[in-house]
Design a protein around this motif. Structure first.
Motif, mmCIF file in Angstrom:
data_model
loop_
_atom_site.group_PDB
_atom_site.id
_atom_site.type_symbol
_atom_site.label_atom_id
_atom_site.label_comp_id
_atom_site.label_asym_id
_atom_site.label_seq_id
_atom_site.Cartn_x
_atom_site.Cartn_y
_atom_site.Cartn_z
ATOM 1 N N ILE A 184 60.710 11.173 36.611
ATOM 2 C CA ILE A 184 61.749 10.794 37.569
ATOM 3 C C ILE A 184 62.424 9.479 37.172
ATOM 4 N N VAL A 185 61.658 8.546 36.593
ATOM 5 C CA VAL A 185 62.216 7.264 36.172
ATOM 6 C C VAL A 185 63.000 7.424 34.873
ATOM 7 N N ALA A 186 62.478 8.216 33.949
ATOM 8 C CA ALA A 186 63.200 8.461 32.701
ATOM 9 C C ALA A 186 64.574 9.050 32.974
ATOM 10 N N LYS A 187 64.648 9.973 33.924
ATOM 11 C CA LYS A 187 65.940 10.582 34.256
ATOM 12 C C LYS A 187 66.857 9.587 34.960
ATOM 13 N N ALA A 188 66.291 8.725 35.797
ATOM 14 C CA ALA A 188 67.108 7.698 36.457
ATOM 15 C C ALA A 188 67.676 6.720 35.437
ATOM 16 N N LYS A 189 66.882 6.348 34.446
ATOM 17 C CA LYS A 189 67.356 5.459 33.380
ATOM 18 C C LYS A 189 68.471 6.127 32.576
ATOM 19 N N ALA A 190 68.266 7.398 32.215
ATOM 20 C CA ALA A 190 69.277 8.112 31.438
ATOM 21 C C ALA A 190 70.570 8.277 32.232
ATOM 22 N N ASP A 191 70.445 8.563 33.527
ATOM 23 C CA ASP A 191 71.633 8.685 34.382
ATOM 24 C C ASP A 191 72.392 7.367 34.446
ATOM 25 N N PHE A 192 71.651 6.254 34.556
ATOM 26 C CA PHE A 192 72.277 4.930 34.620
ATOM 27 C C PHE A 192 73.041 4.654 33.324
ATOM 28 N N LEU A 193 72.414 4.933 32.187
ATOM 29 C CA LEU A 193 73.067 4.722 30.894
ATOM 30 C C LEU A 193 74.317 5.580 30.755
ATOM 31 N N ALA A 194 74.176 6.874 31.013
ATOM 32 C CA ALA A 194 75.291 7.785 30.820
ATOM 33 C C ALA A 194 76.433 7.499 31.779
ATOM 34 N N GLY A 195 76.090 7.154 33.021
ATOM 35 C CA GLY A 195 77.114 6.897 34.018
ATOM 36 C C GLY A 195 77.941 5.667 33.735
ATOM 37 N N ARG A 196 77.351 4.684 33.051
ATOM 38 C CA ARG A 196 78.064 3.423 32.811
ATOM 39 C C ARG A 196 78.572 3.283 31.381
ATOM 40 N N ALA A 197 77.921 3.947 30.426
ATOM 41 C CA ALA A 197 78.306 3.779 29.029
ATOM 42 C C ALA A 197 79.088 4.963 28.487
ATOM 43 N N GLY A 198 78.839 6.158 29.021
ATOM 44 C CA GLY A 198 79.493 7.337 28.475
ATOM 45 C C GLY A 198 79.022 7.604 27.059
ATOM 46 N N GLY A 199 79.896 8.204 26.247
ATOM 47 C CA GLY A 199 79.563 8.501 24.865
ATOM 48 C C GLY A 199 78.869 9.837 24.717
ATOM 49 N N SER A 200 78.588 10.185 23.461
ATOM 50 C CA SER A 200 77.981 11.487 23.175
ATOM 51 C C SER A 200 76.716 11.399 22.342
ATOM 52 N N GLU A 201 76.443 10.252 21.717
ATOM 53 C CA GLU A 201 75.262 10.111 20.874
ATOM 54 C C GLU A 201 74.419 8.930 21.338
ATOM 55 N N ALA A 202 73.101 9.143 21.404
ATOM 56 C CA ALA A 202 72.188 8.087 21.843
ATOM 57 C C ALA A 202 71.109 7.881 20.795
ATOM 58 N N LEU A 203 70.663 6.656 20.689
ATOM 59 C CA LEU A 203 69.570 6.278 19.811
ATOM 60 C C LEU A 203 68.401 5.867 20.697
ATOM 61 N N ASP A 204 67.267 6.569 20.584
ATOM 62 C CA ASP A 204 66.074 6.248 21.366
ATOM 63 C C ASP A 204 65.044 5.631 20.435
ATOM 64 N N LEU A 205 64.819 4.327 20.577
ATOM 65 C CA LEU A 205 63.907 3.591 19.704
ATOM 66 C C LEU A 205 62.534 3.472 20.356
ATOM 67 N N CYS A 206 61.495 3.460 19.533
ATOM 68 C CA CYS A 206 60.109 3.447 20.034
ATOM 69 C C CYS A 206 59.918 4.655 20.952
ATOM 70 N N ALA A 207 60.317 5.809 20.477
ATOM 71 C CA ALA A 207 60.428 6.997 21.330
ATOM 72 C C ALA A 207 59.088 7.532 21.792
ATOM 73 N N GLY A 208 57.992 7.236 21.051
ATOM 74 C CA GLY A 208 56.694 7.756 21.451
ATOM 75 C C GLY A 208 56.703 9.273 21.503
ATOM 76 N N PRO A 209 55.974 9.874 22.442
ATOM 77 C CA PRO A 209 55.948 11.344 22.526
ATOM 78 C C PRO A 209 57.204 11.950 23.141
ATOM 79 N N GLY A 210 58.112 11.096 23.675
ATOM 80 C CA GLY A 210 59.426 11.636 24.000
ATOM 81 C C GLY A 210 59.842 11.758 25.441
ATOM 82 N N GLY A 211 59.204 11.079 26.374
ATOM 83 C CA GLY A 211 59.619 11.179 27.770
ATOM 84 C C GLY A 211 61.064 10.735 27.977
ATOM 85 N N ASP A 212 61.408 9.556 27.469
ATOM 86 C CA ASP A 212 62.780 9.069 27.602
ATOM 87 C C ASP A 212 63.740 9.888 26.745
ATOM 88 N N THR A 213 63.262 10.357 25.597
ATOM 89 C CA THR A 213 64.107 11.177 24.724
ATOM 90 C C THR A 213 64.580 12.432 25.449
#
Length: 313
Positions: free
Chosen positions: A32-61
Protein backbone atom coordinates in the motif's frame (compact mmCIF):
# COMPACT_ATOMS: atom_id res chain seq x y z
CA UNK A 1 12.69 -18.97 1.79
CA UNK A 2 9.92 -18.85 4.38
CA UNK A 3 9.89 -15.72 6.55
CA UNK A 4 7.98 -15.72 9.80
CA UNK A 5 6.39 -13.06 11.98
CA UNK A 6 5.50 -9.46 11.23
CA UNK A 7 7.91 -9.08 8.33
CA UNK A 8 6.13 -11.92 6.52
CA UNK A 9 2.82 -10.05 6.43
CA UNK A 10 4.09 -7.09 4.42
CA UNK A 11 5.96 -9.34 1.97
CA UNK A 12 2.97 -11.64 1.42
CA UNK A 13 0.75 -8.73 0.35
CA UNK A 14 2.22 -9.28 -3.11
CA UNK A 15 1.14 -12.90 -3.71
CA UNK A 16 3.03 -14.91 -4.82
CA UNK A 17 6.31 -13.18 -4.00
CA UNK A 18 9.92 -14.30 -3.67
CA UNK A 19 12.07 -12.72 -0.94
CA UNK A 20 15.68 -13.93 -0.63
CA UNK A 21 16.52 -13.22 3.01
CA UNK A 22 15.26 -11.80 6.30
CA UNK A 23 17.18 -8.54 5.87
CA UNK A 24 15.48 -7.87 2.55
CA UNK A 25 12.13 -8.63 4.19
CA UNK A 26 12.75 -6.16 7.01
CA UNK A 27 13.59 -3.38 4.55
CA UNK A 28 10.74 -4.31 2.23
CA UNK A 29 8.18 -1.60 1.42
CA UNK A 30 4.57 -2.55 2.11
CA UNK A 31 2.41 -2.78 -1.00
CA UNK A 32 0.00 0.00 0.00
CA UNK A 33 2.90 2.38 0.73
CA UNK A 34 4.85 1.42 -2.39
CA UNK A 35 1.80 2.27 -4.49
CA UNK A 36 1.27 5.56 -2.64
CA UNK A 37 4.90 6.51 -3.31
CA UNK A 38 4.61 5.59 -7.00
CA UNK A 39 1.35 7.55 -7.31
CA UNK A 40 3.00 10.59 -5.71
CA UNK A 41 5.95 10.39 -8.13
CA UNK A 42 3.85 9.85 -11.23
CA UNK A 43 1.29 12.49 -10.31
CA UNK A 44 3.89 15.21 -9.83
CA UNK A 45 6.71 14.24 -12.19
CA UNK A 46 4.99 12.52 -15.09
CA UNK A 47 7.28 10.92 -17.66
CA UNK A 48 7.44 7.39 -19.00
CA UNK A 49 10.69 5.88 -17.69
CA UNK A 50 11.71 5.34 -14.07
CA UNK A 51 14.95 4.26 -12.46
CA UNK A 52 14.54 2.21 -9.25
CA UNK A 53 17.83 2.10 -7.32
CA UNK A 54 18.54 -0.37 -4.50
CA UNK A 55 15.52 -2.24 -5.83
CA UNK A 56 15.91 -5.32 -3.62
CA UNK A 57 13.30 -8.01 -4.37
CA UNK A 58 11.12 -5.43 -6.09
CA UNK A 59 8.26 -4.09 -3.97
CA UNK A 60 8.76 -0.50 -5.13
CA UNK A 61 9.66 -1.69 -8.63
CA UNK A 62 6.28 -3.37 -9.03
CA UNK A 63 4.44 -0.25 -7.88
CA UNK A 64 6.46 1.97 -10.24
CA UNK A 65 5.74 -0.45 -13.09
CA UNK A 66 2.06 0.51 -12.90
CA UNK A 67 3.09 3.96 -14.19
CA UNK A 68 6.47 3.56 -15.91
CA UNK A 69 8.86 1.42 -17.87
CA UNK A 70 11.28 0.61 -15.07
CA UNK A 71 15.01 -0.04 -14.92
CA UNK A 72 15.60 -1.73 -11.55
CA UNK A 73 19.15 -1.72 -10.19
CA UNK A 74 20.72 -3.72 -7.36
CA UNK A 75 24.14 -5.23 -6.78
CA UNK A 76 23.25 -8.31 -4.69
CA UNK A 77 22.74 -11.41 -6.84
CA UNK A 78 20.09 -13.13 -4.62
CA UNK A 79 17.95 -10.00 -4.68
CA UNK A 80 18.43 -9.61 -8.42
CA UNK A 81 17.23 -13.17 -9.01
CA UNK A 82 14.22 -12.65 -6.74
CA UNK A 83 13.44 -9.36 -8.48
CA UNK A 84 13.42 -11.04 -11.90
CA UNK A 85 10.90 -13.62 -10.71
CA UNK A 86 8.68 -11.06 -9.01
CA UNK A 87 8.71 -8.81 -12.06
CA UNK A 88 7.60 -11.71 -14.27
CA UNK A 89 4.82 -12.55 -11.81
CA UNK A 90 3.44 -9.06 -11.23
CA UNK A 91 4.65 -6.42 -13.67
CA UNK A 92 2.19 -5.55 -16.41
CA UNK A 93 5.06 -5.04 -18.86
CA UNK A 94 8.77 -5.71 -19.03
CA UNK A 95 11.00 -4.53 -16.18
CA UNK A 96 14.67 -4.31 -17.05
CA UNK A 97 16.71 -5.72 -14.15
CA UNK A 98 20.32 -4.55 -13.93
CA UNK A 99 23.05 -5.92 -11.65
CA UNK A 100 25.17 -2.87 -10.80
CA UNK A 101 26.41 -0.73 -7.93
CA UNK A 102 23.90 2.13 -7.89
CA UNK A 103 26.66 4.72 -7.36
CA UNK A 104 28.20 3.57 -10.65
CA UNK A 105 24.94 3.60 -12.58
CA UNK A 106 25.02 5.93 -15.59
CA UNK A 107 21.42 5.46 -16.60
CA UNK A 108 18.89 8.00 -17.84
CA UNK A 109 15.25 8.14 -16.73
CA UNK A 110 12.44 10.65 -16.28
CA UNK A 111 12.22 9.96 -12.52
CA UNK A 112 14.45 8.29 -9.94
CA UNK A 113 13.37 6.29 -6.90
CA UNK A 114 15.91 4.98 -4.39
CA UNK A 115 15.50 2.92 -1.24
CA UNK A 116 19.00 2.55 0.24
CA UNK A 117 19.68 0.01 2.98
CA UNK A 118 18.90 1.59 6.35
CA UNK A 119 18.55 -1.27 8.87
CA UNK A 120 19.35 0.12 12.33
CA UNK A 121 20.56 3.43 10.85
CA UNK A 122 19.24 6.84 11.92
CA UNK A 123 21.63 9.09 10.00
CA UNK A 124 20.92 9.47 6.22
CA UNK A 125 24.67 9.77 5.69
CA UNK A 126 25.09 6.19 6.92
CA UNK A 127 22.57 4.36 4.76
CA UNK A 128 23.97 2.03 2.09
CA UNK A 129 24.61 3.88 -0.14
CA UNK A 130 24.34 7.27 1.66
CA UNK A 131 20.99 8.94 0.98
CA UNK A 132 22.74 12.31 1.01
CA UNK A 133 24.97 11.27 -1.90
CA UNK A 134 22.02 9.89 -3.86
CA UNK A 135 20.13 13.15 -3.35
CA UNK A 136 23.06 15.23 -4.57
CA UNK A 137 23.74 12.97 -7.53
CA UNK A 138 20.17 13.09 -8.82
CA UNK A 139 19.35 16.65 -7.77
CA UNK A 140 18.46 17.66 -11.36
CA UNK A 141 16.07 14.74 -11.91
CA UNK A 142 12.62 14.34 -10.28
CA UNK A 143 13.40 11.95 -7.46
CA UNK A 144 12.24 10.30 -4.26
CA UNK A 145 14.84 8.89 -1.87
CA UNK A 146 13.82 6.98 1.26
CA UNK A 147 15.60 7.96 4.47
CA UNK A 148 15.52 6.50 8.01
CA UNK A 149 12.22 7.22 9.84
CA UNK A 150 14.16 9.07 12.56
CA UNK A 151 15.08 11.87 10.11
CA UNK A 152 13.25 15.05 11.02
CA UNK A 153 10.95 16.27 8.21
CA UNK A 154 11.89 19.51 6.48
CA UNK A 155 10.70 21.18 3.28
CA UNK A 156 11.06 18.63 0.51
CA UNK A 157 10.13 15.69 2.75
CA UNK A 158 7.14 13.38 2.26
CA UNK A 159 5.90 11.24 5.16
CA UNK A 160 3.80 8.19 4.26
CA UNK A 161 1.64 6.37 6.78
CA UNK A 162 -0.49 3.25 6.67
CA UNK A 163 -2.47 1.27 9.24
CA UNK A 164 -1.87 3.90 11.91
CA UNK A 165 1.93 4.02 11.67
CA UNK A 166 4.57 6.04 9.84
CA UNK A 167 5.81 3.64 7.17
CA UNK A 168 8.14 5.71 4.99
CA UNK A 169 9.96 9.05 5.08
CA UNK A 170 11.36 10.31 1.76
CA UNK A 171 13.33 13.24 0.44
CA UNK A 172 12.02 14.61 -2.85
CA UNK A 173 12.39 17.63 -5.13
CA UNK A 174 8.74 17.42 -6.15
CA UNK A 175 7.54 19.71 -3.37
CA UNK A 176 9.07 22.78 -1.78
CA UNK A 177 7.06 22.11 1.36
CA UNK A 178 6.57 19.03 3.51
CA UNK A 179 3.76 16.61 2.79
CA UNK A 180 1.91 13.99 4.81
CA UNK A 181 0.39 11.19 2.73
CA UNK A 182 -2.15 8.80 4.25
CA UNK A 183 -1.84 5.72 2.05
CA UNK A 184 -5.25 4.19 2.83
CA UNK A 185 -7.13 7.21 1.50
CA UNK A 186 -4.59 8.85 -0.84
CA UNK A 187 -5.10 12.01 1.21
CA UNK A 188 -2.29 14.55 1.08
CA UNK A 189 -1.74 17.38 3.55
CA UNK A 190 0.96 19.82 2.49
CA UNK A 191 2.47 22.92 4.04
CA UNK A 192 5.48 24.35 5.80
CA UNK A 193 6.25 22.51 9.04
CA UNK A 194 5.67 24.49 12.19
CA UNK A 195 4.21 24.05 15.62
CA UNK A 196 0.77 25.46 16.44
CA UNK A 197 0.66 28.57 18.58
CA UNK A 198 -2.99 28.87 19.55
CA UNK A 199 -4.16 27.13 22.70
CA UNK A 200 -7.46 25.83 24.02
CA UNK A 201 -7.77 25.36 27.75
CA UNK A 202 -8.34 21.72 28.77
CA UNK A 203 -11.63 22.50 30.46
CA UNK A 204 -12.93 23.86 27.13
CA UNK A 205 -12.20 20.60 25.30
CA UNK A 206 -15.23 18.54 24.37
CA UNK A 207 -14.19 16.80 21.16
CA UNK A 208 -10.76 15.31 20.58
CA UNK A 209 -9.39 14.49 17.12
CA UNK A 210 -6.78 11.78 16.79
CA UNK A 211 -4.40 12.70 13.98
CA UNK A 212 -2.85 10.41 11.43
CA UNK A 213 0.79 9.69 12.39
CA UNK A 214 2.06 11.21 9.12
CA UNK A 215 0.48 14.55 10.03
CA UNK A 216 2.08 14.62 13.47
CA UNK A 217 5.46 13.46 12.14
CA UNK A 218 5.45 16.17 9.47
CA UNK A 219 4.60 18.92 12.00
CA UNK A 220 1.45 19.71 10.03
CA UNK A 221 -0.95 19.58 12.96
CA UNK A 222 -1.53 23.32 12.56
CA UNK A 223 -2.57 22.75 8.93
CA UNK A 224 -5.00 20.01 9.86
CA UNK A 225 -6.43 22.17 12.65
CA UNK A 226 -6.87 24.98 10.12
CA UNK A 227 -8.71 22.75 7.65
CA UNK A 228 -10.95 21.29 10.36
CA UNK A 229 -11.52 24.68 12.01
CA UNK A 230 -10.48 23.36 15.41
CA UNK A 231 -7.78 24.26 17.93
CA UNK A 232 -4.75 22.40 19.21
CA UNK A 233 -4.11 22.38 22.92
CA UNK A 234 -0.63 23.74 23.56
CA UNK A 235 1.56 23.37 26.62
CA UNK A 236 4.98 25.05 26.71
CA UNK A 237 4.82 25.43 22.95
CA UNK A 238 4.15 21.72 22.38
CA UNK A 239 0.92 20.61 20.74
CA UNK A 240 -0.75 17.70 22.50
CA UNK A 241 -4.09 17.00 20.80
CA UNK A 242 -6.45 18.68 18.37
CA UNK A 243 -9.59 19.68 20.17
CA UNK A 244 -12.85 21.53 19.72
CA UNK A 245 -15.67 22.93 21.84
CA UNK A 246 -18.18 22.09 19.08
CA UNK A 247 -18.61 19.02 16.85
CA UNK A 248 -15.89 19.33 14.20
CA UNK A 249 -16.83 19.71 10.54
CA UNK A 250 -15.16 16.63 9.08
CA UNK A 251 -14.59 17.88 5.54
CA UNK A 252 -11.16 16.29 5.07
CA UNK A 253 -10.08 12.71 5.49
CA UNK A 254 -6.93 13.16 7.52
CA UNK A 255 -8.27 11.98 10.87
CA UNK A 256 -8.50 8.52 12.33
CA UNK A 257 -11.34 9.26 14.73
CA UNK A 258 -12.99 11.85 16.92
CA UNK A 259 -14.07 11.30 20.50
CA UNK A 260 -16.53 13.29 22.55
CA UNK A 261 -15.36 14.02 26.05
CA UNK A 262 -18.28 13.04 28.28
CA UNK A 263 -19.42 10.73 31.06
CA UNK A 264 -21.31 8.03 29.16
CA UNK A 265 -20.09 4.67 27.97
CA UNK A 266 -19.07 1.32 29.33
CA UNK A 267 -16.36 -1.30 29.00
CA UNK A 268 -12.56 -1.03 29.30
CA UNK A 269 -11.08 2.09 27.68
CA UNK A 270 -8.43 2.32 24.99
CA UNK A 271 -5.47 4.24 26.39
CA UNK A 272 -3.75 6.75 24.08
CA UNK A 273 -0.58 8.35 25.38
CA UNK A 274 0.48 11.59 23.69
CA UNK A 275 3.96 12.53 24.77
CA UNK A 276 3.58 10.96 28.24
CA UNK A 277 5.35 7.79 29.35
CA UNK A 278 3.08 5.32 31.13
CA UNK A 279 4.23 2.35 33.18
CA UNK A 280 2.05 -0.78 33.60
CA UNK A 281 0.84 0.32 37.03
CA UNK A 282 -0.31 3.69 35.66
CA UNK A 283 -2.11 1.96 32.78
CA UNK A 284 -3.95 -0.29 35.22
CA UNK A 285 -4.96 2.74 37.32
CA UNK A 286 -6.31 4.57 34.28
CA UNK A 287 -8.33 1.58 33.10
CA UNK A 288 -9.85 1.23 36.55
CA UNK A 289 -10.58 4.94 36.97
CA UNK A 290 -11.97 5.54 33.47
CA UNK A 291 -13.51 2.12 32.76
CA UNK A 292 -16.83 3.65 31.64
CA UNK A 293 -15.20 5.41 28.66
CA UNK A 294 -14.36 4.14 25.18
CA UNK A 295 -11.07 5.98 24.94
CA UNK A 296 -8.70 7.83 27.26
CA UNK A 297 -6.06 10.33 26.13
CA UNK A 298 -3.18 11.02 28.49
CA UNK A 299 -1.57 14.33 27.57
CA UNK A 300 0.79 16.83 29.08
CA UNK A 301 -2.25 18.80 30.20
CA UNK A 302 -3.95 15.89 31.93
CA UNK A 303 -6.38 13.10 31.07
CA UNK A 304 -9.08 13.37 28.41
CA UNK A 305 -11.63 10.57 28.07
CA UNK A 306 -14.59 10.14 25.76
CA UNK A 307 -16.99 8.18 23.63
CA UNK A 308 -16.31 7.55 19.95
CA UNK A 309 -18.73 9.59 17.84
CA UNK A 310 -17.11 9.26 14.40
CA UNK A 311 -14.99 6.64 12.68
CA UNK A 312 -13.51 6.91 9.21
CA UNK A 313 -14.90 4.33 6.80
Amino acid sequence: MEIHGKVAKKVQEWKPFVCPDIRAAREFTREIVAKAKADFLAGRAGGSEALDLCAGPGGDTLALAEHYDVKAVDREVPRIEALKINARLHAGHAVEVIELDVMEAELDADVVHADPGRSGVKDPRRTEPPATELRDRFSEVPHMIEVPPAVKPRPGTVVFSATGEVRSVCWTNLTEKVAAVIAETSAVLEGLPRKPTEALEPEEVRYVIEQDPAVRKANLSWKLAEELNVHPTVVAGEETVLASEDPPDLTVDHVIRVVEVGEEGNGPPTIRSLGVKLNPRRLAELRKTYKEYDIVYVTKVGVLAGKVIYERE
